[in-house]
Write a protein that holds these residues in place. Structure first.
Motif, PDB file in Angstrom:
ATOM      1  N   ILE A  94      80.294  54.735 -42.524  1.00 57.03           N
ATOM      2  CA  ILE A  94      81.634  54.163 -42.484  1.00 57.03           C
ATOM      3  C   ILE A  94      81.668  53.037 -41.455  1.00 57.03           C
ATOM      4  CG2 ILE A  94      84.096  54.686 -42.221  1.00 57.03           C
ATOM      5  CD1 ILE A  94      83.192  57.712 -42.512  1.00 57.03           C
ATOM      6  N   CYS A  95      82.152  51.879 -41.882  1.00 49.71           N
ATOM      7  CA  CYS A  95      82.261  50.734 -40.985  1.00 49.71           C
ATOM      8  C   CYS A  95      83.554  50.837 -40.171  1.00 49.71           C
ATOM      9  CB  CYS A  95      82.262  49.453 -41.810  1.00 49.71           C
ATOM     10  SG  CYS A  95      82.305  47.924 -40.843  1.00 49.71           S
ATOM     11  N   ASN A  96      83.468  50.421 -38.934  1.00 54.96           N
ATOM     12  CA  ASN A  96      84.630  50.461 -38.032  1.00 54.96           C
ATOM     13  C   ASN A  96      84.785  49.130 -37.315  1.00 54.96           C
ATOM     14  OD1 ASN A  96      85.228  51.136 -34.784  1.00 54.96           O
ATOM     15  ND2 ASN A  96      86.720  51.923 -36.232  1.00 54.96           N
ATOM     16  N   ALA A  97      86.014  48.706 -37.136  1.00 60.43           N
ATOM     17  CA  ALA A  97      86.285  47.478 -36.383  1.00 60.43           C
ATOM     18  C   ALA A  97      87.524  47.671 -35.527  1.00 60.43           C
ATOM     19  CB  ALA A  97      86.481  46.296 -37.327  1.00 60.43           C
ATOM     20  N   GLU A  98      87.431  47.261 -34.281  1.00 60.91           N
ATOM     21  CA  GLU A  98      88.573  47.290 -33.376  1.00 60.91           C
ATOM     22  C   GLU A  98      89.174  45.886 -33.346  1.00 60.91           C
ATOM     23  OE1 GLU A  98      87.252  48.742 -29.626  1.00 60.91           O
ATOM     24  OE2 GLU A  98      87.123  50.821 -30.292  1.00 60.91           O
ATOM     25  N   GLU A  99      90.425  45.812 -33.725  1.00 59.07           N
ATOM     26  CA  GLU A  99      91.111  44.528 -33.745  1.00 59.07           C
ATOM     27  C   GLU A  99      91.654  44.210 -32.363  1.00 59.07           C
ATOM     28  OE1 GLU A  99      94.361  44.496 -36.453  1.00 59.07           O
ATOM     29  OE2 GLU A  99      95.027  42.474 -35.889  1.00 59.07           O
ATOM     30  N   GLY A 100      91.495  42.960 -31.958  1.00 53.41           N
ATOM     31  CA  GLY A 100      92.024  42.536 -30.672  1.00 53.41           C
ATOM     32  C   GLY A 100      93.000  41.390 -30.822  1.00 53.41           C
ATOM     33  N   ASN A 101      93.882  41.234 -29.828  1.00 52.76           N
ATOM     34  CA  ASN A 101      94.760  40.072 -29.827  1.00 52.76           C
ATOM     35  C   ASN A 101      94.076  38.914 -29.089  1.00 52.76           C
ATOM     36  OD1 ASN A 101      95.019  40.671 -27.110  1.00 52.76           O
ATOM     37  ND2 ASN A 101      97.072  41.524 -27.301  1.00 52.76           N
ATOM     38  N   ALA A 102      94.764  37.826 -28.947  1.00 46.89           N
ATOM     39  CA  ALA A 102      94.151  36.646 -28.328  1.00 46.89           C
ATOM     40  C   ALA A 102      93.732  36.903 -26.884  1.00 46.89           C
ATOM     41  CB  ALA A 102      95.123  35.470 -28.401  1.00 46.89           C
ATOM     42  N   ALA A 103      94.412  37.817 -26.220  1.00 45.21           N
ATOM     43  CA  ALA A 103      94.082  38.126 -24.826  1.00 45.21           C
ATOM     44  C   ALA A 103      92.929  39.109 -24.709  1.00 45.21           C
ATOM     45  CB  ALA A 103      95.321  38.684 -24.132  1.00 45.21           C
ATOM     46  N   GLY A 104      92.494  39.667 -25.831  1.00 45.05           N
ATOM     47  CA  GLY A 104      91.395  40.615 -25.789  1.00 45.05           C
ATOM     48  C   GLY A 104      91.818  42.061 -25.695  1.00 45.05           C
ATOM     49  N   ASP A 105      93.103  42.331 -25.837  1.00 46.65           N
ATOM     50  CA  ASP A 105      93.576  43.720 -25.839  1.00 46.65           C
ATOM     51  C   ASP A 105      93.396  44.308 -27.218  1.00 46.65           C
ATOM     52  OD1 ASP A 105      96.273  42.340 -24.006  1.00 46.65           O
ATOM     53  OD2 ASP A 105      94.563  43.422 -23.166  1.00 46.65           O
ATOM     54  N   MET A 106      93.033  45.571 -27.262  1.00 49.83           N
ATOM     55  CA  MET A 106      92.869  46.231 -28.548  1.00 49.83           C
ATOM     56  C   MET A 106      94.236  46.521 -29.160  1.00 49.83           C
ATOM     57  SD  MET A 106      90.897  49.796 -29.354  1.00 49.83           S
ATOM     58  CE  MET A 106      91.337  50.768 -30.785  1.00 49.83           C
ATOM     59  N   VAL A 107      94.412  46.117 -30.413  1.00 51.55           N
ATOM     60  CA  VAL A 107      95.690  46.328 -31.081  1.00 51.55           C
ATOM     61  C   VAL A 107      95.543  47.094 -32.384  1.00 51.55           C
ATOM     62  CG1 VAL A 107      96.728  44.291 -30.022  1.00 51.55           C
ATOM     63  CG2 VAL A 107      95.569  44.071 -32.227  1.00 51.55           C
ATOM     64  N   GLY A 108      94.327  47.430 -32.754  1.00 48.48           N
ATOM     65  CA  GLY A 108      94.139  48.189 -33.985  1.00 48.48           C
ATOM     66  C   GLY A 108      92.739  48.749 -34.071  1.00 48.48           C
TER      67      GLY A 108
END
Length: 121
Positions: A94-108
């Motif tokens: 299973i592939c996983n990805a952590e989404e970040g905002n422009a500041a580098g904070d994890m948002v998903g």
């Protein structure tokens, strides 16, 4: 949100090789960690490999030395080259990805549907 599409996988005999690919798409600013997990029925999800945005790589101890990950930030893909496969590698990957905002904070934290790898003795 990040959509993840996996490809590759299949069946192989012990000692053989397979290559998995995962492509991320959607409306997102950046992807932080990206990698692969695996799961067999009745067991928890095992971390196979994780790559960070700045190219740090962690391999799970059971695959270290046999699996190699390639991350391509330009097109948001990650590939997993699996060599010298063993029957114990049989699992849903299973592939996983952590989404970040422009500041580098994890948002998903997003997951693909998984792709089966079967290794016969």
């Amino acid at each position: 949100q990040v959509q993840l599409v996996e490809s590759g996988g299949g069946s192989v005999q012990a000692g053989g090789s397979l290559r998995l690919s995962c492509a991320a798409s959607g409306n997102f600013a950046r992807i932080l960690d990206m990698g692969w997990y695996r799961q067999v029925p009745g067991s928890g999800r095992e971390r196979v490999v994780v790559t960070t945005e700045d190219d740090f790589v962690y391999y799970g101890p059971s695959v270290r030395g046999r699996f190699t990950v390639y991350r391509h930030n330009g097109n948001n893909t990650v590939e997993l080259q699996m060599d010298n496969l063993e029957p114990s590698d049989t699992a849903l990957y299973i592939c996983n990805a952590e989404e970040g905002n422009a500041a580098g904070d994890m948002v998903g934290d997003d997951w693909g549907q998984g792709i089966q790898v079967t290794v016969s003795a």
